[in-house]
Design a protein around this motif. Structure first.
Motif, PDB file in Angstrom:
ATOM      1  N   GLY A  77       0.793  -1.221   0.098  1.00 33.90           N
ATOM      2  CA  GLY A  77      -0.076   0.175  -0.075  1.00 33.90           C
ATOM      3  C   GLY A  77       0.832   1.188   0.042  1.00 33.90           C
ATOM      4  N   VAL A  78       0.087   2.331  -0.096  1.00 39.91           N
ATOM      5  CA  VAL A  78       0.907   3.732  -0.251  1.00 39.91           C
ATOM      6  C   VAL A  78       1.655   3.958   1.189  1.00 39.91           C
ATOM      7  CG1 VAL A  78      -0.394   4.477  -2.257  1.00 39.91           C
ATOM      8  CG2 VAL A  78      -1.358   5.001  -0.011  1.00 39.91           C
ATOM      9  N   PRO A  79       2.758   4.842   1.125  1.00 41.67           N
ATOM     10  CA  PRO A  79       3.220   5.163   2.261  1.00 41.67           C
ATOM     11  C   PRO A  79       2.323   5.943   3.271  1.00 41.67           C
ATOM     12  CG  PRO A  79       4.885   5.443   0.485  1.00 41.67           C
ATOM     13  CD  PRO A  79       3.445   5.139   0.054  1.00 41.67           C
ATOM     14  N   GLY A  80       2.095   5.554   4.574  1.00 38.82           N
ATOM     15  CA  GLY A  80       1.340   6.141   5.489  1.00 38.82           C
ATOM     16  C   GLY A  80      -0.186   5.531   5.503  1.00 38.82           C
ATOM     17  N   VAL A  81      -0.310   4.499   4.750  1.00 43.93           N
ATOM     18  CA  VAL A  81      -1.540   3.953   4.777  1.00 43.93           C
ATOM     19  C   VAL A  81      -1.810   3.066   5.957  1.00 43.93           C
ATOM     20  CG1 VAL A  81      -1.116   1.518   3.603  1.00 43.93           C
ATOM     21  CG2 VAL A  81      -3.188   2.499   2.998  1.00 43.93           C
ATOM     22  N   GLY A  82      -0.871   2.786   6.673  1.00 41.57           N
ATOM     23  CA  GLY A  82      -1.120   2.142   7.791  1.00 41.57           C
ATOM     24  C   GLY A  82      -0.680   0.480   7.795  1.00 41.57           C
ATOM     25  N   LYS A  83       0.032   0.114   7.408  1.00 42.48           N
ATOM     26  CA  LYS A  83       0.154  -1.281   6.756  1.00 42.48           C
ATOM     27  C   LYS A  83       0.443  -2.054   8.368  1.00 42.48           C
ATOM     28  CE  LYS A  83       3.394  -0.926   3.725  1.00 42.48           C
ATOM     29  NZ  LYS A  83       3.234   0.779   3.427  1.00 42.48           N
ATOM     30  N   SER A  84       1.279  -1.762   8.990  1.00 44.51           N
ATOM     31  CA  SER A  84       1.782  -2.145  10.324  1.00 44.51           C
ATOM     32  C   SER A  84       0.599  -2.131  11.417  1.00 44.51           C
ATOM     33  CB  SER A  84       2.940  -1.584  10.867  1.00 44.51           C
ATOM     34  OG  SER A  84       4.263  -1.632  10.069  1.00 44.51           O
ATOM     35  N   THR A  85      -0.226  -1.029  11.338  1.00 43.68           N
ATOM     36  CA  THR A  85      -1.346  -1.138  12.157  1.00 43.68           C
ATOM     37  C   THR A  85      -2.480  -1.944  11.730  1.00 43.68           C
ATOM     38  OG1 THR A  85      -0.734   1.157  12.448  1.00 43.68           O
ATOM     39  CG2 THR A  85      -2.946   0.572  13.248  1.00 43.68           C
ATOM     40  N   PHE A  86      -2.522  -2.137  10.408  1.00 42.56           N
ATOM     41  CA  PHE A  86      -3.775  -2.969   9.883  1.00 42.56           C
ATOM     42  C   PHE A  86      -3.287  -4.226  10.271  1.00 42.56           C
ATOM     43  CE2 PHE A  86      -4.982  -6.145   6.612  1.00 42.56           C
ATOM     44  CZ  PHE A  86      -5.969  -5.948   6.754  1.00 42.56           C
ATOM     45  N   ILE A  87      -1.954  -4.759  10.260  1.00 41.30           N
ATOM     46  CA  ILE A  87      -1.475  -6.261  10.636  1.00 41.30           C
ATOM     47  C   ILE A  87      -1.658  -6.445  11.995  1.00 41.30           C
ATOM     48  CG2 ILE A  87       0.629  -7.700  10.724  1.00 41.30           C
ATOM     49  CD1 ILE A  87       1.607  -6.570   7.957  1.00 41.30           C
ATOM     50  N   GLU A  88      -1.465  -5.350  12.907  1.00 44.83           N
ATOM     51  CA  GLU A  88      -1.517  -5.518  14.380  1.00 44.83           C
ATOM     52  C   GLU A  88      -2.957  -5.952  14.584  1.00 44.83           C
ATOM     53  OE1 GLU A  88      -0.451  -4.459  18.713  1.00 44.83           O
ATOM     54  OE2 GLU A  88       0.687  -5.409  16.921  1.00 44.83           O
ATOM     55  N   SER A  89      -3.995  -5.313  14.042  1.00 40.44           N
ATOM     56  CA  SER A  89      -5.343  -5.453  14.378  1.00 40.44           C
ATOM     57  C   SER A  89      -5.774  -6.878  13.566  1.00 40.44           C
ATOM     58  CB  SER A  89      -6.195  -4.468  13.947  1.00 40.44           C
ATOM     59  OG  SER A  89      -5.911  -3.220  14.689  1.00 40.44           O
ATOM     60  N   PHE A  90      -5.118  -6.938  12.279  1.00 39.70           N
ATOM     61  CA  PHE A  90      -5.852  -8.161  11.650  1.00 39.70           C
ATOM     62  C   PHE A  90      -5.263  -9.436  12.140  1.00 39.70           C
ATOM     63  CE2 PHE A  90      -5.325 -10.820   7.427  1.00 39.70           C
ATOM     64  CZ  PHE A  90      -6.992 -10.818   7.445  1.00 39.70           C
TER      65      PHE A  90
END
Length: 346
Positions: A77-90
């Motif tokens: 995803g684009v920078p700042g989209v929150g990939k790591s935050t998404f992975i934490e919750s997912f």
């Protein structure tokens, strides 16, 4: 005497390290699910040391023969989209299903110093402390696609260690980022709503490769924008040619903060694997990926061999000067070099 003892201790520690990095020793630890041994195994396959490469090859052969498998999911995803935050919750959703999760987080490396942040574990604080989770941040170096050179081998090791789901987080979106698609079963593209241009400069090819498009940060004042973006993306996806496997790509909205939409993402992924594993499409795709790897690696090995060949260096220098002087263009020089190598093999 004290110095002598220190030297002896150093030699003993070196012997111990060499023993620890032997394929047979590491294999036992990996198979038992020992995360520390798995980390050492990945360190081994990342090593450029010749002896380490020999042991790494033995270890990878054991992985292949073990025939263990997982769900391989790429997340970009684009920078700042929150990939790591998404992975934490997912990741919480995945663990609630009783599954083991591995995250191979590819960190950006500096093109000047070669250093990388390696901060994914701090951004996934809760997930990194879970017993059934393994997180490995790896610098991307300067490799095409922003994916670390040995990520494919790391996937095999994580599968051998019994991880059911493997998430591969890439550094961001761009032409080179598409390399992640060549090593996963499911390709998840994360997008932002209300971030300027609706398509945010995303290349058509990347959207065509996506198996699901997820709009993140759909909460608070951004919720309405996210829903509108989902409608726009869903319309855009219908304009693309149908996928070979006839999978219909969903456009979804999620909020990692409010934990909304994550179950729907999981359901789509689960439906994908249930359908295409039964039809043999997952294995067919992996076979194609392995053939691609073989062809790429043959080219790399051939080029590496040529770089150390004296005849090649002399001929390359001659043709380089002809290109600089304008007597040959790049294509003509390349063809002449290839003909020379075929006519005069080392």
């Amino acid at each position: 005497m004290a110095n002598q003892n220190k030297i002896e201790q150093w030699f003993e520690s070196r012997k111990s390290r060499k023993k620890d990095l032997k394929a047979n020793h590491l294999w036992k630890g990996v198979c038992s699910g020992d995360r520390f041994e798995l980390s050492k195994a990945i360190t081994l396959i990342e090593s450029a040391n010749h002896q380490d490469r020999v042991e790494a090859s033995k270890l990878l052969k054991k992985c292949i023969s073990s025939k263990k498998s997982s769900w391989r999911i790429g997340i970009t995803g684009v920078p700042g989209v929150g990939k790591s935050t998404f992975i934490e919750s997912f990741g919480k959703i995945i663990l609630e299903k009783g599954l083991k999760l591995a995250v191979l987080a590819i960190d950006p490396s500096s093109s000047i110093s070669g250093g990388s942040i390696l901060g994914d574990k701090t951004r996934m604080d809760w997930l990194s402390n879970q017993e059934n989770v393994f997180i490995r941040p790896t610098p991307s170096g300067l490799n095409l696609g922003g994916v670390a050179k040995h990520t494919r081998e790391s996937i095999l090791l994580c599968e051998a260690a019994g991880y059911d789901v493997i998430l591969i987080e890439t550094v961001g979106v761009g032409q080179s980022e598409t390399l992640v698609h060549s090593m996963v079963d499911f390709f998840l593209l994360l997008m932002l709503a209300g971030a300027g241009d609706d398509l945010q400069g995303i290349k058509r090819g990347i959207m065509e490769m996506a198996d699901a498009l997820v709009i993140t940060k759909a909460d608070g004042e951004n919720l309405t924008k996210a829903k509108l973006a989902r409608t726009q993306y869903a319309s855009a996806l219908h304009l693309f040619p149908p996928k070979e496997n006839e999978w219909i790509v969903p456009a979804l909205v999620t909020s990692s903060i409010e934990n909304n939409g994550l179950e729907e993402v999981w359901k789509n992924i689960s439906d994908f694997f249930t359908k295409y594993q039964a039809e043999g499409c997952i294995q067919l795709n992996r076979s194609r990926q392995e053939l691609l790897i073989m062809n790429q690696h043959v080219s790399e090995l051939w080029f590496s061999k040529m770089e150390n060949d004296k005849k090649y260096k002399v001929e390359l220098e001659r043709l380089t000067q002809l290109v600089i002087s304008g007597k040959l263009n790049g294509y003509m020089a390349a063809e002449e070099l290839a003909k020379s190598l075929i006519a005069n093999p080392s």
